[in-house]
Design an enzyme around this catalytic site. Sequence first.
Site, PDB file in Angstrom:
ATOM      1  N   GLY A 140      63.558   1.965  50.983  1.00  0.00           N
ATOM      2  CA  GLY A 140      62.351   1.143  51.093  1.00  0.00           C
ATOM      3  C   GLY A 140      61.540   1.252  49.821  1.00  0.00           C
ATOM      4  O   GLY A 140      60.310   1.169  49.832  1.00  0.00           O
ATOM      5  N   HIS A 193      47.731  12.184  64.576  1.00  0.00           N
ATOM      6  CA  HIS A 193      46.879  12.942  63.655  1.00  0.00           C
ATOM      7  C   HIS A 193      45.906  13.872  64.391  1.00  0.00           C
ATOM      8  O   HIS A 193      45.851  15.073  64.126  1.00  0.00           O
ATOM      9  CB  HIS A 193      46.067  11.987  62.777  1.00  0.00           C
ATOM     10  CG  HIS A 193      46.892  11.113  61.898  1.00  0.00           C
ATOM     11  ND1 HIS A 193      48.145  11.457  61.462  1.00  0.00           N
ATOM     12  CD2 HIS A 193      46.640   9.886  61.358  1.00  0.00           C
ATOM     13  CE1 HIS A 193      48.627  10.496  60.693  1.00  0.00           C
ATOM     14  NE2 HIS A 193      47.734   9.536  60.629  1.00  0.00           N
ATOM     15  N   ASP A 215      27.265  27.166  53.691  1.00  0.00           N
ATOM     16  CA  ASP A 215      28.054  26.020  53.240  1.00  0.00           C
ATOM     17  C   ASP A 215      29.099  26.432  52.217  1.00  0.00           C
ATOM     18  O   ASP A 215      28.802  27.124  51.249  1.00  0.00           O
ATOM     19  CB  ASP A 215      27.096  24.992  52.617  1.00  0.00           C
ATOM     20  CG  ASP A 215      27.758  23.644  52.361  1.00  0.00           C
ATOM     21  OD1 ASP A 215      28.985  23.604  52.205  1.00  0.00           O
ATOM     22  OD2 ASP A 215      27.041  22.644  52.317  1.00  0.00           O
ATOM     23  N   TYR A 237      31.098  24.260  56.989  1.00  0.00           N
ATOM     24  CA  TYR A 237      29.758  24.844  57.041  1.00  0.00           C
ATOM     25  C   TYR A 237      29.429  25.261  58.466  1.00  0.00           C
ATOM     26  O   TYR A 237      29.958  24.724  59.432  1.00  0.00           O
ATOM     27  CB  TYR A 237      28.701  23.879  56.488  1.00  0.00           C
ATOM     28  CG  TYR A 237      28.580  22.554  57.203  1.00  0.00           C
ATOM     29  CD1 TYR A 237      27.639  22.363  58.215  1.00  0.00           C
ATOM     30  CD2 TYR A 237      29.379  21.476  56.841  1.00  0.00           C
ATOM     31  CE1 TYR A 237      27.509  21.141  58.856  1.00  0.00           C
ATOM     32  CE2 TYR A 237      29.260  20.248  57.475  1.00  0.00           C
ATOM     33  CZ  TYR A 237      28.316  20.093  58.484  1.00  0.00           C
ATOM     34  OH  TYR A 237      28.198  18.883  59.123  1.00  0.00           O
TER      35      TYR A 237
END
Length: 515
Positions: A29, A264, A422, A402
């Site tokens: 492909g 996912h 953070d 965070y």
Amino acid sequence: MEKSTADSSNQPLENSEPETGCLSIIVLGASGDLAKKKTFPALFNLYRQRFIQSNEFHIFGYARTEMSDDDLRSRIRRPIPALGFSIFLCYICLQSGLVQMKYTSGSYDTEEGFRLLDKQISEHEEAKSSADGSCRRLFYLALPPSVYPVVCKMIKLCCMNKCGWTRIVVEKPFGKDLESAEKLSSQIGELFGEHQIYRIDHYLGKEMVQNLLVLRFANRLFVPLWNRDNIDNVQIVFREDFGIEGRGGYFDEYGIIRDIVQNHLLQVLCLVAMEKPVSLDSEHIRDEKVKVHFFFMEMQNLNQSVEPIKDEEVVLGQYHGYRDDSKVPDHSNTPTFASIILRIHNERWEGVPFILKAGKALSSKKADIRVQFKDVPGDIFNCEKQGRNEFVMRLQPSEAMYMKLAVKQPGLEMSTVQSELDLSYKQRYHGVTIPDAYERLLLDTIHGDQQHFVRRDELKAAWDIFTPLLHRIDIGELKPISYQQGSRGPAEADELLLRAGYIRTHGYRWIPPAL
């Protein structure tokens, strides 16, 4: 765990397969968008970073389109704004002769083209023969799943390696429901052993997703907190600020659940919820992920009338204007938004809702994991009004993690305010380029590491969870709610979050640090 039905008597075991010698990477492909935008740039970036050496690998492209080697090079070097550097790199490598590429045109369902492809690969292997005579063949199927069976049959018949390993990489979607996925798995499994099949889900190659195991199992801080005694709810969110943009034909056939949620987001959920594996061996990790799927199904197994996903814990949406696409039917029932609660029936997670949420044409573009902790017992500072502690992992864009905390407001008064601890990657790791997910997964395939690829029994269990819901959507029993483009999605999705126990923080917003 399901065993492959492939006859592997003449195939080497995975741990005995050579990882040195001539490497042939065959992109089937090669004339398509996926190969141009993802596969080829990933290969050339691996070369640039010296993970694969120019003296040992050769790229072969194969597709039905009639063109020359130079024509393929021209296609690759066409400018793509989002991938400009990668495409330019492809061009430099090809033009300088640092990376060799050969193109073959042929049909996907006849032997002639594949026999010619095998001849070209064999000539390269003979010219680059290593001291031990070993060689490796990696077939990347950048093709629609409908042609996987016939292409795999041609590879098995015409192009198998005779002095090393042969591996194939297949892209999602792996079927449309349990029946079609099992049929596809059986067709491929009759030709190749499970150790040769790499079902790629590019989310498993993302930097922050790969960080999950380290965070959970290498930090004493999280080990005692990661359970139902401390965590109230978990959100895994995927948001895009654009619609289908000309992909109406593909998207309407699959929808947001098949396209994003079932693969996912469910993969991310398994990494969030799984138990600690006995080692980092790929099979030990995948064993623990599969167990999470089976805990979803526990209630259904006890009582066949109980579905794993309840109607009252699902909100579907379709953005206004979706049906304006010429390839979308006027009465399409396909959702472009879904918010779904899954519940894991085991000792660690009983009672904790896992909210999977994905949507297109929303107000922002991001993907993150949000773990919300329970309220503090005996809240003497009255912090509940400001919001709960949360641990957030931003998967994309601007990778970060965070922790939302209550802290003292600077000044003379004893008052609290929401702030954060953070770690923003661009600020913390100067000059470090986070690799594209495809680069990482292609390198894993070359090394024979299947940790970040979907195993057959895992795929089956995932479809077990979602197939009943998908069939009801397909026949129109469940209808999506219309929502405006640029919004948060249907208001009913926010109501579902409240019913699940999520408490939104008001007056606080995390802002990525400026570089």
